[in-house]
Design a protein around this motif. Structure first.
Motif, PDB file in Angstrom:
ATOM      1  N   THR A 205       0.815  -1.224   0.000  1.00  0.00           N
ATOM      2  CA  THR A 205       0.000   0.000   0.000  1.00  0.00           C
ATOM      3  C   THR A 205       0.846   1.272   0.000  1.00  0.00           C
ATOM      4  O   THR A 205       0.312   2.375   0.153  1.00  0.00           O
ATOM      5  CB  THR A 205      -0.913   0.016   1.241  1.00  0.00           C
ATOM      6  N   HIS A 206       2.138   1.131  -0.166  1.00  0.00           N
ATOM      7  CA  HIS A 206       3.016   2.306  -0.158  1.00  0.00           C
ATOM      8  C   HIS A 206       2.838   3.126  -1.437  1.00  0.00           C
ATOM      9  O   HIS A 206       2.281   2.662  -2.437  1.00  0.00           O
ATOM     10  CB  HIS A 206       4.476   1.864  -0.020  1.00  0.00           C
ATOM     11  N   THR A 207       3.356   4.347  -1.422  1.00  0.00           N
ATOM     12  CA  THR A 207       3.310   5.203  -2.611  1.00  0.00           C
ATOM     13  C   THR A 207       4.301   4.688  -3.649  1.00  0.00           C
ATOM     14  O   THR A 207       5.192   3.883  -3.349  1.00  0.00           O
ATOM     15  CB  THR A 207       3.670   6.652  -2.263  1.00  0.00           C
ATOM     16  N   ALA A 208       4.164   5.182  -4.869  1.00  0.00           N
ATOM     17  CA  ALA A 208       5.079   4.781  -5.941  1.00  0.00           C
ATOM     18  C   ALA A 208       6.515   5.140  -5.588  1.00  0.00           C
ATOM     19  O   ALA A 208       7.452   4.378  -5.867  1.00  0.00           O
ATOM     20  CB  ALA A 208       4.663   5.446  -7.250  1.00  0.00           C
ATOM     21  N   GLN A 209       6.695   6.284  -4.955  1.00  0.00           N
ATOM     22  CA  GLN A 209       8.039   6.703  -4.553  1.00  0.00           C
ATOM     23  C   GLN A 209       8.629   5.734  -3.526  1.00  0.00           C
ATOM     24  O   GLN A 209       9.784   5.308  -3.642  1.00  0.00           O
ATOM     25  CB  GLN A 209       7.991   8.123  -3.972  1.00  0.00           C
ATOM     26  N   ASP A 210       7.850   5.382  -2.528  1.00  0.00           N
ATOM     27  CA  ASP A 210       8.329   4.450  -1.495  1.00  0.00           C
ATOM     28  C   ASP A 210       8.614   3.068  -2.077  1.00  0.00           C
ATOM     29  O   ASP A 210       9.595   2.412  -1.699  1.00  0.00           O
ATOM     30  CB  ASP A 210       7.291   4.331  -0.374  1.00  0.00           C
ATOM     31  N   LYS A 211       7.777   2.624  -2.988  1.00  0.00           N
ATOM     32  CA  LYS A 211       7.990   1.313  -3.605  1.00  0.00           C
ATOM     33  C   LYS A 211       9.310   1.289  -4.383  1.00  0.00           C
ATOM     34  O   LYS A 211      10.068   0.300  -4.325  1.00  0.00           O
ATOM     35  CB  LYS A 211       6.828   0.965  -4.529  1.00  0.00           C
ATOM     36  N   SER A 212       9.598   2.364  -5.097  1.00  0.00           N
ATOM     37  CA  SER A 212      10.848   2.443  -5.854  1.00  0.00           C
ATOM     38  C   SER A 212      12.048   2.338  -4.922  1.00  0.00           C
ATOM     39  O   SER A 212      13.011   1.600  -5.181  1.00  0.00           O
ATOM     40  CB  SER A 212      10.910   3.766  -6.631  1.00  0.00           C
ATOM     41  N   GLN A 213      11.988   3.085  -3.816  1.00  0.00           N
ATOM     42  CA  GLN A 213      13.100   3.068  -2.869  1.00  0.00           C
ATOM     43  C   GLN A 213      13.264   1.691  -2.221  1.00  0.00           C
ATOM     44  O   GLN A 213      14.383   1.195  -2.062  1.00  0.00           O
ATOM     45  CB  GLN A 213      12.893   4.143  -1.806  1.00  0.00           C
ATOM     46  N   ARG A 214      12.162   1.082  -1.869  1.00  0.00           N
ATOM     47  CA  ARG A 214      12.219  -0.236  -1.226  1.00  0.00           C
ATOM     48  C   ARG A 214      12.807  -1.291  -2.169  1.00  0.00           C
ATOM     49  O   ARG A 214      13.532  -2.188  -1.742  1.00  0.00           O
ATOM     50  CB  ARG A 214      10.824  -0.654  -0.754  1.00  0.00           C
ATOM     51  N   LEU A 215      12.489  -1.212  -3.470  1.00  0.00           N
ATOM     52  CA  LEU A 215      13.041  -2.153  -4.435  1.00  0.00           C
ATOM     53  C   LEU A 215      14.561  -2.016  -4.530  1.00  0.00           C
ATOM     54  O   LEU A 215      15.299  -3.007  -4.552  1.00  0.00           O
ATOM     55  CB  LEU A 215      12.409  -1.927  -5.813  1.00  0.00           C
ATOM     56  N   VAL A 216      15.027  -0.785  -4.584  1.00  0.00           N
ATOM     57  CA  VAL A 216      16.474  -0.544  -4.655  1.00  0.00           C
ATOM     58  C   VAL A 216      17.165  -1.009  -3.371  1.00  0.00           C
ATOM     59  O   VAL A 216      18.209  -1.688  -3.417  1.00  0.00           O
ATOM     60  CB  VAL A 216      16.757   0.952  -4.919  1.00  0.00           C
ATOM     61  N   GLU A 217      16.585  -0.682  -2.231  1.00  0.00           N
ATOM     62  CA  GLU A 217      17.189  -1.081  -0.946  1.00  0.00           C
ATOM     63  C   GLU A 217      17.208  -2.591  -0.787  1.00  0.00           C
ATOM     64  O   GLU A 217      18.174  -3.153  -0.245  1.00  0.00           O
ATOM     65  CB  GLU A 217      16.423  -0.419   0.198  1.00  0.00           C
ATOM     66  N   ARG A 218      16.179  -3.292  -1.278  1.00  0.00           N
ATOM     67  CA  ARG A 218      16.162  -4.749  -1.185  1.00  0.00           C
ATOM     68  C   ARG A 218      17.282  -5.350  -2.052  1.00  0.00           C
ATOM     69  O   ARG A 218      17.946  -6.302  -1.653  1.00  0.00           O
ATOM     70  CB  ARG A 218      14.799  -5.286  -1.631  1.00  0.00           C
TER      71      ARG A 218
END
Length: 570
Positions: A205-218
């Protein structure tokens, strides 16, 4: 209320363990009419680390694409706009990397773009960066890596921007659904994160911005050893409108009253009525601000409740403002606030081609050739803008006293850029005027540039002899079962003195089957100007079709001789 396209976009990029981030990622969400006509652009490029100018290449590709894409004509299709822009960027990068234009050698980058326009996503891809889509929990890889594997451990990039002067790109279009989530990644992300992890993060349910950051951090947590970039685009709302909403938008301005000489409307003084038809009224008017004479065109009240007619009327003004050629009528942008529905155009003195045909029943070849060449030049200008006229006929063509051609009506045009917009308006019949309409329309097939060539061929034929190359069709019959049902009438049956090579050119130009027609206007004009290049083919015509009376006479004679012989031997 009419809905607009809404996309939530966010991106995140990191150098990772490397000293320099050679990825580039960005997007553009325009406002106003540009949002509808060009859409939303999301771009990602991954500079190839083996090239010296990897960062410069990716930055240039992303910035140039966004800027240049929105600079292409609104009439162009998304595909044509992308192809033209990408080709120019690739040529520039290749030149930079293969000459001494800079100290850096090799300007090479992968490239991905997603264009969201109306209810469609257009995907552009070259290289090994990727495009994914999550729909209803199902993750799909939409792009194909352009890599060639030497063995299980070694591979090389087979396609990218800047590698070669010739570039092949992957282009795809997909229908959008609300809730679709698109993901663009560089290989530093997708090589170090599983599809399950991608699906879980995109489906959160995160925003598109948060999802992008989480993908990179993972991916970093999974020991990524490269630059990392991710851009997430989530479809929040698609444009939609009911027929009533479309009608209300088109009829926001009221129809003008019946105008008379001396009346004034929005700063224009009506001088005289030029034309009155069931579909429109055309007046000669004077712009009271600069004293310029122009034409003022108003819609007919007969169609006040017809959304498709209103759409064509509005489209005619829109198209005329975006086409520039001396053989095409100009429509003017209004610098004043309109109180009524109308538009203004340049005032063209002269006569219609229909009048010219009536006054010139047997013109010479050079005269017709010159006028058709002018018409072809104007049509070519339209075709270069991804616009098909669809209603070319003598009534829509003016000839000035100086002998110059002007096409004056754009109410039925097909502009590729406009055709990509979702619409509830459905065509009830083919565009154009029946006897000049290309047969493919009557067969229920889409038109093309060859459709305009057919109309031009029919007009050329009629200019020579005042008649049509096919039997006149009935007004109420809009369907054609087969191209073979249309039989071309050789022009020598109308004017015996005209040469066979000319008939061959005209027959090809207005061939019923578009496959047998000229594919380019330049081909038609070249053969019209150079008869020595025309191969005259004599078509076999059965005697029964050529001279049916003679055939029946011969049959009767044969029967008579048979009877006589039978009687004699008996």
């Amino acid at each position: 209320m009419t809905k607009q396209l809404k996309i939530d976009i966010g991106h995140y990029s990191s150098a990772g363990i490397k000293a320099e981030n050679q990825d580039s990622v960005n997007y553009c969400i325009p406002t106003g009419s540009t949002l509808e006509s060009k859409g939303i652009v999301s771009v990602l490029a991954d500079g190839v680390s083996s090239s010296e100018a990897a960062k410069q290449a990716s930055d240039t590709a992303v910035k140039s694409f966004i800027h240049d894409f929105y600079s292409t004509p609104e009439t162009w299709s998304t595909k044509k706009s992308c192809q033209q822009v990408i080709s120019a960027i690739n040529s520039w990068l290749y030149k930079q990397g293969s000459t001494h234009a800079t100290e850096l050698r090799g300007w090479v980058t992968t490239f991905d773009a997603v264009i969201f326009k109306s209810t469609t996503a257009y995907l552009v891809h070259v290289g090994d960066s990727r495009i994914y889509r999550l729909r209803d929990g199902d993750l799909s890889l939409l792009s194909k890596d352009h890599t060639t594997w030497i063995n299980s451990d070694r591979s090389y990039l087979s396609r990218a921007l800047g590698i070669d002067s010739i570039l092949q790109i992957d282009f795809k279009q997909l229908e959008l659904q609300p809730g679709d989530i698109f993901l663009q990644t560089s290989d530093g992300v997708h090589d170090f994160i599983s599809d399950a992890e991608i699906s879980a993060i995109l489906g959160s349910t995160h925003t598109a911005q948060d999802k992008s950051q989480r993908l990179v951090e993972r991916a970093i947590a999974n020991q990524s050893d490269d630059n990392l970039s991710a851009q997430v685009s989530e479809v929040i709302q698609l444009p939609s409108a009911t027929k009533q909403e479309v009608y209300e938008k088109l009829s926001e301005l009221p129809f003008p009253p019946e105008l008379q000489p001396g009346m004034k409307i929005d700063g224009y003084e009506i001088l005289q009525e030029l034309s009155l038809s069931p579909r429109s009224q055309i007046y000669l008017a004077r712009d009271m601000e600069n004293d310029q004479e122009l034409v003022l065109k108003t819609p007919s009240s007969n169609y006040s409740d017809d959304p498709w007619y209103l759409d064509g009327f509005v489209r005619e003004e829109w198209i005329g403002q975006r086409l520039t050629h001396p053989g095409l009528m100009k429509t003017y942008k209004s610098h004043k606030s309109k109180q009524f529905l109308y538009f203004t155009t340049e005032y063209i003195k002269g006569q219609t081609l229909r009048q010219w045909i009536s006054e010139n029943p047997t013109p010479d070849i050079s005269t017709v050739r010159d006028l058709i060449s002018q018409l072809s030049s104007a049509l070519r200008a339209m075709h270069r803008q991804d616009v098909i006229h669809q209603d070319l006929k003598p009534e829509n063509i003016m000839i000035t006293p100086e002998g110059r051609i002007k096409i004056i009506d754009f109410g039925a045009v097909h502009a590729a850029g406009l055709a990509e917009l979702a619409s509830v308006l459905q065509r009830q019949h083919p565009e154009g005027t029946l006897n000049y309409t290309a047969p493919e329309y009557l067969m229920g097939e889409p038109g093309s540039k060859r459709s305009d060539i057919f109309s031009l061929g029919v007009i050329c034929y009629e200019m020579f002899c005042g008649a049509l190359p096919y039997e006149e069709k009935k007004v109420n019959k809009f369907q054609l079962k087969s191209y073979q049902h249309m039989r071309y009438i050789p022009i020598q049956k109308r004017r015996k003195e005209l040469p066979l090579w000319l008939d061959q050119v005209l027959k090809t130009a207005c061939a019923a089957n578009p496959v047998k027609r000229y594919s380019l206007l330049s081909e038609f004009i070249h053969q019209l100007k150079t008869p020595q290049d025309v191969k005259v083919q004599q078509d076999f015509e059965p005697l029964l079709q050529k001279n049916p009376v003679l055939v029946w006479q011969l049959i009767s004679l044969s029967l008579l001789l048979t009877l006589i012989a039978s009687f004699y031997f008996r």
